[in-house]
Design a protein around this motif. Structure first.
Motif, PDB file in Angstrom:
ATOM      1  N   SER A   1      46.202  31.054  37.256  1.00  0.00           N
ATOM      2  CA  SER A   1      47.603  31.236  36.878  1.00  0.00           C
ATOM      3  C   SER A   1      48.181  30.185  35.938  1.00  0.00           C
ATOM      4  O   SER A   1      48.239  28.995  36.246  1.00  0.00           O
ATOM      5  N   THR A   2      48.634  30.657  34.786  1.00  0.00           N
ATOM      6  CA  THR A   2      49.363  29.791  33.849  1.00  0.00           C
ATOM      7  C   THR A   2      50.697  29.364  34.445  1.00  0.00           C
ATOM      8  O   THR A   2      51.131  28.225  34.286  1.00  0.00           O
ATOM      9  N   VAL A   3      51.350  30.290  35.146  1.00  0.00           N
ATOM     10  CA  VAL A   3      52.646  29.968  35.749  1.00  0.00           C
ATOM     11  C   VAL A   3      52.489  28.834  36.755  1.00  0.00           C
ATOM     12  O   VAL A   3      53.270  27.875  36.761  1.00  0.00           O
ATOM     13  N   ARG A   4      51.471  28.927  37.602  1.00  0.00           N
ATOM     14  CA  ARG A   4      51.251  27.866  38.598  1.00  0.00           C
ATOM     15  C   ARG A   4      50.980  26.530  37.923  1.00  0.00           C
ATOM     16  O   ARG A   4      51.484  25.481  38.353  1.00  0.00           O
ATOM     17  N   LYS A   5      50.216  26.549  36.848  1.00  0.00           N
ATOM     18  CA  LYS A   5      49.904  25.311  36.126  1.00  0.00           C
ATOM     19  C   LYS A   5      51.150  24.742  35.448  1.00  0.00           C
ATOM     20  O   LYS A   5      51.343  23.523  35.420  1.00  0.00           O
ATOM     21  N   CYS A   6      52.008  25.619  34.923  1.00  0.00           N
ATOM     22  CA  CYS A   6      53.257  25.148  34.310  1.00  0.00           C
ATOM     23  C   CYS A   6      54.150  24.460  35.344  1.00  0.00           C
ATOM     24  O   CYS A   6      54.886  23.523  35.014  1.00  0.00           O
ATOM     25  N   LEU A   7      54.078  24.939  36.581  1.00  0.00           N
ATOM     26  CA  LEU A   7      54.881  24.349  37.652  1.00  0.00           C
ATOM     27  C   LEU A   7      54.225  23.101  38.225  1.00  0.00           C
ATOM     28  O   LEU A   7      54.837  22.401  39.041  1.00  0.00           O
ATOM     29  N   ASP A   8      52.983  22.837  37.820  1.00  0.00           N
ATOM     30  CA  ASP A   8      52.220  21.688  38.311  1.00  0.00           C
ATOM     31  C   ASP A   8      52.075  21.724  39.836  1.00  0.00           C
ATOM     32  O   ASP A   8      52.250  20.721  40.525  1.00  0.00           O
ATOM     33  N   ILE A   9      51.749  22.919  40.346  1.00  0.00           N
ATOM     34  CA  ILE A   9      51.546  23.103  41.785  1.00  0.00           C
ATOM     35  C   ILE A   9      50.048  23.054  42.086  1.00  0.00           C
ATOM     36  O   ILE A   9      49.255  23.773  41.476  1.00  0.00           O
ATOM     37  N   GLU A  10      49.677  22.224  43.038  1.00  0.00           N
ATOM     38  CA  GLU A  10      48.267  22.059  43.394  1.00  0.00           C
ATOM     39  C   GLU A  10      47.747  23.314  44.083  1.00  0.00           C
ATOM     40  O   GLU A  10      48.453  23.950  44.873  1.00  0.00           O
ATOM     41  N   PHE A  11      46.491  23.669  43.780  1.00  0.00           N
ATOM     42  CA  PHE A  11      45.840  24.833  44.389  1.00  0.00           C
ATOM     43  C   PHE A  11      44.853  24.306  45.422  1.00  0.00           C
ATOM     44  O   PHE A  11      43.691  24.060  45.133  1.00  0.00           O
ATOM     45  N   GLU A  12      45.327  24.122  46.636  1.00  0.00           N
ATOM     46  CA  GLU A  12      44.556  23.435  47.666  1.00  0.00           C
ATOM     47  C   GLU A  12      43.454  24.325  48.240  1.00  0.00           C
ATOM     48  O   GLU A  12      43.647  25.523  48.422  1.00  0.00           O
ATOM     49  N   GLY A  13      42.307  23.724  48.558  1.00  0.00           N
ATOM     50  CA  GLY A  13      41.221  24.471  49.165  1.00  0.00           C
ATOM     51  C   GLY A  13      39.884  24.095  48.572  1.00  0.00           C
ATOM     52  O   GLY A  13      39.679  22.974  48.114  1.00  0.00           O
ATOM     53  N   TYR A  14      38.971  25.044  48.544  1.00  0.00           N
ATOM     54  CA  TYR A  14      37.609  24.747  48.096  1.00  0.00           C
ATOM     55  C   TYR A  14      36.957  25.988  47.490  1.00  0.00           C
ATOM     56  O   TYR A  14      37.468  27.111  47.612  1.00  0.00           O
ATOM     57  N   THR A  15      35.831  25.753  46.841  1.00  0.00           N
ATOM     58  CA  THR A  15      35.022  26.820  46.251  1.00  0.00           C
ATOM     59  C   THR A  15      33.719  26.905  47.032  1.00  0.00           C
ATOM     60  O   THR A  15      33.075  25.884  47.304  1.00  0.00           O
ATOM     61  N   TRP A  16      33.309  28.117  47.401  1.00  0.00           N
ATOM     62  CA  TRP A  16      32.050  28.283  48.121  1.00  0.00           C
ATOM     63  C   TRP A  16      30.883  27.894  47.216  1.00  0.00           C
ATOM     64  O   TRP A  16      30.929  28.159  46.010  1.00  0.00           O
ATOM     65  N   PRO A  17      29.840  27.276  47.768  1.00  0.00           N
ATOM     66  CA  PRO A  17      28.718  26.854  46.924  1.00  0.00           C
ATOM     67  C   PRO A  17      27.947  28.022  46.310  1.00  0.00           C
ATOM     68  O   PRO A  17      27.428  27.915  45.203  1.00  0.00           O
ATOM     69  N   GLU A  18      27.875  29.153  47.029  1.00  0.00           N
ATOM     70  CA  GLU A  18      27.159  30.310  46.501  1.00  0.00           C
ATOM     71  C   GLU A  18      28.135  31.281  45.834  1.00  0.00           C
ATOM     72  O   GLU A  18      29.285  31.394  46.241  1.00  0.00           O
ATOM     73  N   ARG A  19      27.662  31.956  44.799  1.00  0.00           N
ATOM     74  CA  ARG A  19      28.461  32.999  44.175  1.00  0.00           C
ATOM     75  C   ARG A  19      28.185  34.334  44.865  1.00  0.00           C
ATOM     76  O   ARG A  19      27.239  34.466  45.634  1.00  0.00           O
ATOM     77  N   PHE A  20      29.030  35.316  44.605  1.00  0.00           N
ATOM     78  CA  PHE A  20      28.838  36.646  45.170  1.00  0.00           C
ATOM     79  C   PHE A  20      28.335  37.583  44.073  1.00  0.00           C
ATOM     80  O   PHE A  20      28.883  37.615  42.966  1.00  0.00           O
ATOM     81  N   LEU A  21      27.308  38.337  44.408  1.00  0.00           N
ATOM     82  CA  LEU A  21      26.701  39.302  43.491  1.00  0.00           C
ATOM     83  C   LEU A  21      27.095  40.709  43.924  1.00  0.00           C
ATOM     84  O   LEU A  21      26.948  41.072  45.098  1.00  0.00           O
ATOM     85  N   VAL A  22      27.609  41.506  42.985  1.00  0.00           N
ATOM     86  CA  VAL A  22      28.002  42.884  43.274  1.00  0.00           C
ATOM     87  C   VAL A  22      27.091  43.832  42.503  1.00  0.00           C
ATOM     88  O   VAL A  22      27.014  43.760  41.273  1.00  0.00           O
ATOM     89  N   LEU A  23      26.414  44.706  43.228  1.00  0.00           N
ATOM     90  CA  LEU A  23      25.578  45.734  42.620  1.00  0.00           C
ATOM     91  C   LEU A  23      26.207  47.087  42.937  1.00  0.00           C
ATOM     92  O   LEU A  23      26.356  47.443  44.109  1.00  0.00           O
ATOM     93  N   THR A  24      26.617  47.808  41.898  1.00  0.00           N
ATOM     94  CA  THR A  24      27.244  49.121  42.078  1.00  0.00           C
ATOM     95  C   THR A  24      26.215  50.192  41.766  1.00  0.00           C
ATOM     96  O   THR A  24      25.566  50.159  40.710  1.00  0.00           O
ATOM     97  N   THR A  25      26.067  51.138  42.679  1.00  0.00           N
ATOM     98  CA  THR A  25      25.017  52.140  42.543  1.00  0.00           C
ATOM     99  C   THR A  25      25.536  53.538  42.880  1.00  0.00           C
ATOM    100  O   THR A  25      26.451  53.692  43.695  1.00  0.00           O
ATOM    101  N   LEU A  26      24.952  54.535  42.252  1.00  0.00           N
ATOM    102  CA  LEU A  26      25.295  55.926  42.535  1.00  0.00           C
ATOM    103  C   LEU A  26      24.530  56.464  43.733  1.00  0.00           C
ATOM    104  O   LEU A  26      24.738  57.604  44.156  1.00  0.00           O
ATOM    105  N   PHE A  27      23.635  55.670  44.300  1.00  0.00           N
ATOM    106  CA  PHE A  27      22.853  56.077  45.464  1.00  0.00           C
ATOM    107  C   PHE A  27      23.773  56.278  46.675  1.00  0.00           C
ATOM    108  O   PHE A  27      24.704  55.512  46.884  1.00  0.00           O
ATOM    109  N   ASP A  28      23.488  57.302  47.476  1.00  0.00           N
ATOM    110  CA  ASP A  28      24.336  57.625  48.627  1.00  0.00           C
ATOM    111  C   ASP A  28      23.780  56.974  49.899  1.00  0.00           C
ATOM    112  O   ASP A  28      22.913  57.520  50.568  1.00  0.00           O
ATOM    113  N   PHE A  29      24.297  55.797  50.225  1.00  0.00           N
ATOM    114  CA  PHE A  29      23.821  55.084  51.411  1.00  0.00           C
ATOM    115  C   PHE A  29      24.222  55.782  52.706  1.00  0.00           C
ATOM    116  O   PHE A  29      23.532  55.683  53.709  1.00  0.00           O
TER     117      PHE A  29
END
Length: 399
Positions: A164-192
């Protein structure tokens, strides 16, 4: 005097905020930096509490027609490929007119919302116009856009995402953390559903590699499945997207998954963060600009829409003279702690349940899920929380 409201970001939270404010008679300007709505796979689960809000805005019927209704969701043990528990939203029949979730991709809500906004005389939509600066000044908010334009509003709502640009303009801290692993999304037409017997919302716990598996209708309305996996911490995009890695992951779900049915692949960083403040003067944060979380449980977008509805009602009451400026403080009193309790804590717990490796803890988790489903009272209590009905009611209690 009619309140002038600027909304930054035409994602689903932004368009809902714009419609809700406009329906209450405010003069709304919606800025979106991109010229078109992003169709990449993002949030898709809309819970009963949010369906009620879309119903209030007259959006639900068309929104639901673009998606699919999912009454149940399941937890599976991926190691043994056995069903652990199935939850049924029907137990909420006495609590909501919508005892189910609707699986509709978020870009469809954005586009539906923009169509509605285009027909409202008190709304101006500016696609391809990014906001570059926001400054509060003497009872008004000055907004600068990418076209070197200057605008003046009574209120600004930042719905412009996790960066958010708005949040940065307000200089508001975004508290928390980032997970070490990323999430992978595979979209398929297969009917599970046909192949595995799973329902359109299935959570698969596995000590090696969990999966969040759910179905959406796609733009062609013919249906497709998204399978979400954790990428290894050091796994590159090229490795994650390679045919061998994709075949291995989808093969864990169904051994002979046809590769020609793979429709899309995406990988992204995942955060658990909450803005230190949701408001600074006459400028407010909502949706991902205020809070982000991992997607297990489908709670983030829903909470953002709840932010938008709360803000529209609050601004209307102040602007119309029904309440004093002090009511603006209530937005943060309600929305920030409820996000932490019902979204941050719940999504972290959901992820930990899926990725648990200790055999004894995994078994205890499964036993608890089975007990919860078997007891109607516990079953209902669980769903009241995960559907965010409980959080909506809690919000009303916070003065």
């Amino acid at each position: 005097m009619t309140a002038r409201v600027c909304i930054v970001g035409a994602g689903p939270v932004g368009v809902v905020a714009a419609i809700a404010c406009a329906r209450k008679g405010m003069q709304v300007t919606l800025f979106e930096a991109e010229r078109e709505i992003d169709h990449s796979p993002r949030a898709a689960t809309t819970h009963p509490s949010t369906l009620e809000m879309l119903g209030e805005l007259g959006l639900l019927e068309e929104f639901q027609s673009l998606g699919l209704v999912a009454r149940h969701f399941q937890f599976w043990d991926g190691a043994t490929k056995t069903l652990v528990a199935e939850f049924d939203h029907e137990v909420l029949r006495d609590e909501t007119p919508y005892p189910f979730v609707v699986q509709t991709e978020q870009h469809k809500l954005s586009e539906l919302g923009l169509r509605r906004l285009s027909a409202m005389p008190n709304v101006e939509v500016r696609l391809g116009t990014g906001v570059v600066d926001v400054v509060e000044d003497a009872g008004a908010v000055r907004v600068a856009t990418s076209g070197v334009e200057r605008h003046v509003f009574d209120y600004v709502i930042g719905c412009d995402g996790g960066r958010s640009t708005v949040r940065k303009c307000l200089d508001i801290e975004f508290e928390g953390y980032t997970w070490p692993e990323r999430f992978l999304v595979l979209t398929t037409l297969f009917d599970f559903e046909a192949a595995l017997g799973c329902c359109p919302r299935s959570y698969i716990s596995d000590p090696e590699e969990w999966t969040n598996l759910f179905k959406v209708r796609g733009d062609d309305l013919k249906g497709r499945w998204r399978a979400v996996f954790p990428a290894r911490e050091n796994e590159s995009d090229e490795e994650a997207f390679s045919e061998g890695a994709v075949r291995r992951r989808l093969g864990k779900l169904f051994e002979d998954h046809p590769m020609d049915l793979l429709a899309h692949r995406n990988i992204y960083r995942v955060h658990q963060r909450v803005a230190k403040s949701f408001r600074k003067g006459r400028v407010f944060l909502a949706g991902d600009a205020a809070h982000v979380n991992n997607p297990v449980g489908g709670l983030g977008l829903n909470c953002g829409i709840h932010d938008a509805m709360e803000l529209a009602e609050t601004l209307h009451r102040v602007a119309s003279g029904q309440a004093g400026e002090e009511l603006l403080d209530r937005y943060e009193r309600r929305r920030r702690p409820l996000n932490i309790e019902y979204v941050q804590q719940q999504t972290v717990a959901n992820k930990k349940r899926l990725e648990e490796r200790d055999p004894k803890v995994r078994q205890a988790n499964f036993d608890e899920l089975r007990r919860t489903v078997a007891d109607r009272g516990l079953h209902k209590r669980f769903l009241m929380r995960t559907s965010l009905i409980e959080s909506v009611r809690r919000a009303r209690e916070i003065a």
